[in-house]
Design a protein around this motif. Structure first.
Motif, PDB file in Angstrom:
ATOM      1  N   ILE A 177      -0.461   4.070   6.914  1.00 50.23           N
ATOM      2  CA  ILE A 177      -0.234   2.706   6.766  1.00 50.23           C
ATOM      3  C   ILE A 177      -0.055   2.330   8.128  1.00 50.23           C
ATOM      4  CG2 ILE A 177       1.350   0.869   5.956  1.00 50.23           C
ATOM      5  CD1 ILE A 177      -0.376   2.502   3.941  1.00 50.23           C
ATOM      6  N   SER A 178       0.624   2.937   9.032  1.00 46.46           N
ATOM      7  CA  SER A 178       0.841   2.486  10.377  1.00 46.46           C
ATOM      8  C   SER A 178      -0.568   2.391  11.407  1.00 46.46           C
ATOM      9  CB  SER A 178       1.827   3.475  11.142  1.00 46.46           C
ATOM     10  OG  SER A 178       2.015   2.830  12.481  1.00 46.46           O
ATOM     11  N   SER A 179      -1.315   3.305  10.948  1.00 41.82           N
ATOM     12  CA  SER A 179      -2.600   3.544  11.735  1.00 41.82           C
ATOM     13  C   SER A 179      -3.661   2.325  11.016  1.00 41.82           C
ATOM     14  CB  SER A 179      -3.321   4.802  11.330  1.00 41.82           C
ATOM     15  OG  SER A 179      -2.450   5.680  11.967  1.00 41.82           O
ATOM     16  N   LEU A 180      -3.454   1.838   9.835  1.00 40.09           N
ATOM     17  CA  LEU A 180      -4.140   1.061   9.146  1.00 40.09           C
ATOM     18  C   LEU A 180      -4.067  -0.450   9.677  1.00 40.09           C
ATOM     19  CD1 LEU A 180      -4.380   1.731   5.462  1.00 40.09           C
ATOM     20  CD2 LEU A 180      -6.404   1.680   6.922  1.00 40.09           C
ATOM     21  N   SER A 181      -2.916  -0.663  10.285  1.00 40.56           N
ATOM     22  CA  SER A 181      -2.437  -1.994  10.538  1.00 40.56           C
ATOM     23  C   SER A 181      -3.417  -2.797  11.537  1.00 40.56           C
ATOM     24  CB  SER A 181      -0.902  -2.049  10.865  1.00 40.56           C
ATOM     25  OG  SER A 181      -0.487  -3.351  11.397  1.00 40.56           O
ATOM     26  N   PRO A 182      -3.587  -2.269  12.558  1.00 40.41           N
ATOM     27  CA  PRO A 182      -4.457  -3.079  13.475  1.00 40.41           C
ATOM     28  C   PRO A 182      -6.046  -3.270  12.906  1.00 40.41           C
ATOM     29  CG  PRO A 182      -4.135  -0.900  14.302  1.00 40.41           C
ATOM     30  CD  PRO A 182      -3.157  -1.038  13.027  1.00 40.41           C
ATOM     31  N   TRP A 183      -6.333  -2.496  12.114  1.00 46.27           N
ATOM     32  CA  TRP A 183      -7.798  -2.458  11.653  1.00 46.27           C
ATOM     33  C   TRP A 183      -7.734  -3.530  10.690  1.00 46.27           C
ATOM     34  CZ3 TRP A 183      -9.133   3.357  10.775  1.00 46.27           C
ATOM     35  CH2 TRP A 183      -9.039   4.077  11.648  1.00 46.27           C
ATOM     36  N   ILE A 184      -6.575  -3.726   9.945  1.00 38.98           N
ATOM     37  CA  ILE A 184      -6.642  -4.631   8.716  1.00 38.98           C
ATOM     38  C   ILE A 184      -6.409  -6.133   9.530  1.00 38.98           C
ATOM     39  CG2 ILE A 184      -5.358  -5.818   6.850  1.00 38.98           C
ATOM     40  CD1 ILE A 184      -4.246  -3.010   6.260  1.00 38.98           C
ATOM     41  N   LYS A 185      -5.790  -6.026  10.754  1.00 40.02           N
ATOM     42  CA  LYS A 185      -5.602  -7.393  11.292  1.00 40.02           C
ATOM     43  C   LYS A 185      -6.942  -7.883  12.153  1.00 40.02           C
ATOM     44  CE  LYS A 185      -0.737  -6.797  12.441  1.00 40.02           C
ATOM     45  NZ  LYS A 185       0.282  -6.571  13.599  1.00 40.02           N
ATOM     46  N   GLN A 186      -7.910  -6.748  12.311  1.00 39.69           N
ATOM     47  CA  GLN A 186      -9.044  -7.293  12.814  1.00 39.69           C
ATOM     48  C   GLN A 186     -10.148  -7.393  11.796  1.00 39.69           C
ATOM     49  OE1 GLN A 186     -10.369  -3.870  15.273  1.00 39.69           O
ATOM     50  NE2 GLN A 186      -8.201  -3.498  16.085  1.00 39.69           N
ATOM     51  N   LEU A 238       0.766  -1.155  -0.035  1.00 38.54           N
ATOM     52  CA  LEU A 238      -0.011   0.068   0.121  1.00 38.54           C
ATOM     53  C   LEU A 238       0.860   1.114   0.005  1.00 38.54           C
ATOM     54  CD1 LEU A 238      -2.848  -1.026   2.566  1.00 38.54           C
ATOM     55  CD2 LEU A 238      -3.028  -0.631   0.153  1.00 38.54           C
ATOM     56  N   GLU A 239       1.932   1.033   0.559  1.00 35.35           N
ATOM     57  CA  GLU A 239       2.889   2.420   0.651  1.00 35.35           C
ATOM     58  C   GLU A 239       3.403   2.608  -0.738  1.00 35.35           C
ATOM     59  OE1 GLU A 239       7.231   3.891   2.650  1.00 35.35           O
ATOM     60  OE2 GLU A 239       6.350   1.573   2.928  1.00 35.35           O
ATOM     61  N   ALA A 240       3.817   1.517  -1.333  1.00 33.00           N
ATOM     62  CA  ALA A 240       4.351   1.856  -2.600  1.00 33.00           C
ATOM     63  C   ALA A 240       3.312   2.145  -3.452  1.00 33.00           C
ATOM     64  CB  ALA A 240       4.933   0.275  -3.178  1.00 33.00           C
ATOM     65  N   ALA A 241       2.060   1.662  -3.444  1.00 30.46           N
ATOM     66  CA  ALA A 241       0.829   1.991  -4.415  1.00 30.46           C
ATOM     67  C   ALA A 241       0.488   3.484  -4.131  1.00 30.46           C
ATOM     68  CB  ALA A 241      -0.361   1.143  -4.186  1.00 30.46           C
ATOM     69  N   LEU A 242       0.428   3.775  -2.955  1.00 34.75           N
ATOM     70  CA  LEU A 242       0.299   5.472  -2.752  1.00 34.75           C
ATOM     71  C   LEU A 242       1.342   6.137  -3.469  1.00 34.75           C
ATOM     72  CD1 LEU A 242      -0.956   5.331   0.821  1.00 34.75           C
ATOM     73  CD2 LEU A 242      -2.395   5.499  -1.028  1.00 34.75           C
ATOM     74  N   TYR A 302       3.413  11.369   6.403  1.00 33.00           N
ATOM     75  CA  TYR A 302       2.158  11.180   6.439  1.00 33.00           C
ATOM     76  C   TYR A 302       1.875   9.780   5.749  1.00 33.00           C
ATOM     77  CZ  TYR A 302      -2.506  11.749   4.656  1.00 33.00           C
ATOM     78  OH  TYR A 302      -4.197  11.468   4.335  1.00 33.00           O
ATOM     79  N   ILE A 303       2.253   9.424   4.766  1.00 32.35           N
ATOM     80  CA  ILE A 303       1.964   8.053   4.246  1.00 32.35           C
ATOM     81  C   ILE A 303       2.347   7.035   5.054  1.00 32.35           C
ATOM     82  CG2 ILE A 303       2.486   6.425   2.239  1.00 32.35           C
ATOM     83  CD1 ILE A 303       2.641   8.874   0.228  1.00 32.35           C
TER      84      ILE A 303
END
Length: 202
Positions: free
Chosen positions: A57-66, A12-16, A52-53
């Motif tokens: 991505i860091s904020s997304l990590s726990p939500w994806i795991k959930q 996702l980082e590379a895609a952004l 910022y990017i």
């Protein structure tokens, strides 16, 4: 699953970065050539943008795991904040697909390589954007995250469900692939406002 989520975060980082370069949201000189999954890509050299990017991505990590993330979208807007394009990364939860096949690290990277290749040539499918565009990253969840201090709710002008041009958007499918712990679909939406502006200019 944790390893798969980590690989997805790197993708996702590379895609952004790729989207911002390919769609000329930032000047080409702010980017430098790199490689990801053996695919040549362009990554920003701007410290604030990179920070910022990475924070997103860091904020997304726990939500994806959930398993509560439905979509991650990159919304490109004009100087008046009219949405012009949306790059939508849709993540299907395990309940929505049948073949629960675990992929190796190499297999997962090969699957994601196809998405980067599609993004790198996406400008061939899309009409040009005007100057002075900006972008926002939106996360669509089907449940309320336990922690969301780094996020704010998007206004109705930014969300695809509520924006008046959403139903008339031109949808361009780019790629779909099974990633082991989820299935990801990537599409681009061009808003009715953008297509009308493009036709009037041409």
């Amino acid at each position: 699953m944790d390893e798969g989520v980590k690989v997805l975060e790197e993708f996702l980082e590379a895609a952004l970065h790729t989207i911002l370069f390919v769609r000329n949201v930032y000047p080409a000189e702010l980017f430098e050539r790199r490689k990801k999954y053996e695919v040549p890509i362009q990554m920003s050299r701007h410290p604030e943008l990179n920070s910022y990017i990475l924070s997103v991505i860091s904020s997304l990590s726990p939500w994806i795991k959930q398993g509560i993330v439905d979509k991650v979208s990159v919304v490109i807007t004009n100087e008046n904040r009219d949405p012009l394009e949306r790059f939508l990364f849709e993540l299907l939860t395990p309940a929505e697909w049948e073949n629960n096949v675990t992929l190796s690290h190499d297999e997962l990277e090969r699957a994601l390589r196809g998405f980067l290749l599609k993004l790198s040539i996406s400008d061939a499918f899309l009409s040009p954007l005007p100057k002075d565009c900006t972008f926002a990253i939106l996360v669509h969840t089907h449940d309320t995250p336990a922690t969301q201090q780094d996020w704010v709710s998007a206004g109705p002008d930014m969300t695809e469900q509520q924006h008046p041009n959403a139903k008339s958007a031109v949808v361009v499918p780019l790629k779909s692939a099974h990633l082991g712990f989820t299935t990801m679909q990537l599409v681009v939406q061009e808003s009715e406002f953008k297509t009308k502006q493009s036709h009037s200019i041409s």
